[in-house]
Design a protein around this motif. Structure first.
Motif, mmCIF file in Angstrom:
data_model
loop_
_atom_site.group_PDB
_atom_site.id
_atom_site.type_symbol
_atom_site.label_atom_id
_atom_site.label_comp_id
_atom_site.label_asym_id
_atom_site.label_seq_id
_atom_site.Cartn_x
_atom_site.Cartn_y
_atom_site.Cartn_z
ATOM 1 N N GLU A 36 0.838 -1.203 0.000
ATOM 2 C CA GLU A 36 0.000 0.000 0.000
ATOM 3 C C GLU A 36 0.870 1.250 0.000
ATOM 4 O OE1 GLU A 36 -2.676 0.209 3.328
ATOM 5 O OE2 GLU A 36 -3.544 2.114 2.692
ATOM 6 N N ARG A 38 0.936 4.773 1.339
ATOM 7 C CA ARG A 38 0.215 5.437 2.420
ATOM 8 C C ARG A 38 0.210 6.954 2.289
ATOM 9 N NH1 ARG A 38 -2.739 4.900 5.123
ATOM 10 N NH2 ARG A 38 -2.169 4.899 7.314
ATOM 11 N N ASN A 40 1.928 10.919 1.938
ATOM 12 C CA ASN A 40 3.023 11.711 2.532
ATOM 13 C C ASN A 40 2.833 11.899 4.034
ATOM 14 O OD1 ASN A 40 4.166 12.088 -0.074
ATOM 15 N ND2 ASN A 40 2.647 13.668 -0.458
ATOM 16 N N LEU A 41 2.832 10.807 4.755
ATOM 17 C CA LEU A 41 2.549 10.851 6.190
ATOM 18 C C LEU A 41 3.813 10.817 7.044
ATOM 19 C CD1 LEU A 41 -0.442 8.322 6.200
ATOM 20 C CD2 LEU A 41 -0.593 10.799 6.413
ATOM 21 N N ILE A 43 7.803 11.957 8.416
ATOM 22 C CA ILE A 43 8.380 13.191 8.925
ATOM 23 C C ILE A 43 8.759 14.088 7.748
ATOM 24 C CG2 ILE A 43 10.299 14.164 10.255
ATOM 25 C CD1 ILE A 43 8.343 12.576 11.958
ATOM 26 N N MET A 48 5.233 7.402 2.622
ATOM 27 C CA MET A 48 5.258 6.170 3.416
ATOM 28 C C MET A 48 4.634 5.022 2.616
ATOM 29 S SD MET A 48 6.487 7.026 6.470
ATOM 30 C CE MET A 48 5.949 5.677 7.517
ATOM 31 N N ARG A 50 3.356 0.824 3.022
ATOM 32 C CA ARG A 50 3.119 -0.345 3.877
ATOM 33 C C ARG A 50 3.756 -1.551 3.202
ATOM 34 N NH1 ARG A 50 -0.016 -1.453 8.200
ATOM 35 N NH2 ARG A 50 -0.863 -3.542 8.450
ATOM 36 N N GLU A 64 5.256 0.097 8.173
ATOM 37 C CA GLU A 64 5.168 1.229 7.252
ATOM 38 C C GLU A 64 6.489 1.968 7.301
ATOM 39 O OE1 GLU A 64 1.679 3.190 8.672
ATOM 40 O OE2 GLU A 64 0.342 1.797 7.639
ATOM 41 N N LEU A 65 7.101 2.131 6.144
ATOM 42 C CA LEU A 65 8.429 2.739 6.076
ATOM 43 C C LEU A 65 8.434 3.923 5.129
ATOM 44 C CD1 LEU A 65 10.778 -0.391 5.801
ATOM 45 C CD2 LEU A 65 10.484 1.090 7.788
ATOM 46 N N PRO A 66 9.237 4.960 5.470
ATOM 47 C CA PRO A 66 9.450 6.029 4.506
ATOM 48 C C PRO A 66 10.377 5.535 3.398
ATOM 49 C CG PRO A 66 10.749 6.418 6.477
ATOM 50 C CD PRO A 66 9.913 5.196 6.738
ATOM 51 N N TYR A 68 13.110 6.462 2.228
ATOM 52 C CA TYR A 68 14.560 6.441 2.442
ATOM 53 C C TYR A 68 15.008 5.285 3.326
ATOM 54 C CZ TYR A 68 13.022 9.082 6.578
ATOM 55 O OH TYR A 68 12.381 9.487 7.709
#
Lengths: 75, 192
Positions: A36, A38, A40-41, A43, A48, A50, A64-66, A68
């Motif tokens: 998924e 997610r 621009n949630l 920092i 982000m 999923r 859930e990872l950004p 980077y």
């Protein structure tokens, strides 16, 4: 050709649902699949995703990872 | 500045809800046919409101997890911690009822509903309304309008959905504020 592509080296590669990715999980490097987008949630508005990965056989995790914090795996 | 989740609630999600309300108003006529058509739209409005509020809560939760996790050292443990915070998150598949919302946010280390309730006395009534909205959502989703669960009603009116929407607006502000205060006090960093 390297096993993983770093997006900082390849600006054309943008993650999509279904892409295989590699990410650091503690001292391990895990592989997973983006399930998924997610939005621009993260920092500072970081995008982000999923991701589902198999920690052990029949033990899936979801996190859930950004962008980077993971690398796209070559198809 | 509010969280991204709240910004989206008041923009993209609000537009989507406005559109279905517009659909209700654009149904013409005054007879029985109109009443039937508007009832279907009202039911769709309830479902959409509930799903958009669930998405808002889930987005806010993601932002909170990200804010907490990025403040933790050693950095190498952050992804494992993320996994723990997201493990079996109720809002990934459950309704945005007070129980599910409280369970997910409280796992981050905050007594969620007590803080929401202490923010404003009217939030207690809003929490009750949120429960009623979810009861209606389930009745519509399963097409099971047992009067005993719905205070004797079998139809839902536009004015009721509007009350629930205002309730969601008020609670979204409160959730944003509670989590801002909590994250700021825990991490010392302005979360959004």
């Amino acid at each position: 050709m390297p096993a993983t592509k770093n997006r900082s080296d390849d600006q054309t590669a943008f993650p999509h649902v279904g892409d295989r990715v590699a990410f650091q999980w503690g001292l391990e490097t895990l592989e997973g699949i983006i399930v998924e987008d997610r939005g621009n949630l993260g920092i500072g508005g970081a995008r982000m995703f999923r991701i589902e990965a198999e920690l052990e056989p029949e033990h899936k995790i979801a996190l859930e990872l950004p962008t980077y914090e993971f690398k796209l795996k070559a198809a | 500045m509010p969280s991204v989740a709240l910004q989206q609630w008041t923009s993209v999600r609000a537009v989507s809800l406005d559109q279905i309300e517009q659909a209700h108003l654009s149904v013409g006529g005054a007879g029985r046919g109109r009443r039937y058509a508007t009832q279907q739209i009202n039911q769709a409005y309830v479902m959409l409101l509930c799903s958009q509020f669930q998405a808002f809560c889930r987005d806010l939760h993601t932002e909170c997890v990200e804010s907490l996790v990025t403040a933790v050292t050693p950095v190498i443990m952050q992804s494992a911690l993320r996994t723990e915070f997201l493990l079996d998150r109720k809002l990934d598949r459950g309704n945005p009822n007070p129980g599910n919302i409280g369970a997910d946010f409280s796992r981050l280390g905050v007594r969620f509903w007590p803080r929401v309730l202490s923010l404003e006395s009217r939030n207690a009534a809003r929490r009750t309304q949120l429960d009623i909205l979810n009861t209606w959502r389930n009745a519509i989703a399963h097409q099971d309008f047992a009067p005993v669960r719905l205070s004797g009603q079998t139809t839902v009116q536009l004015r009721e959905v509007r009350v629930w929407r205002r309730m969601c607006n008020n609670l979204s502000d409160a959730f944003d504020q509670v989590m801002y205060d909590f994250l700021h006090s825990v991490t010392g960093i302005i979360p959004w």
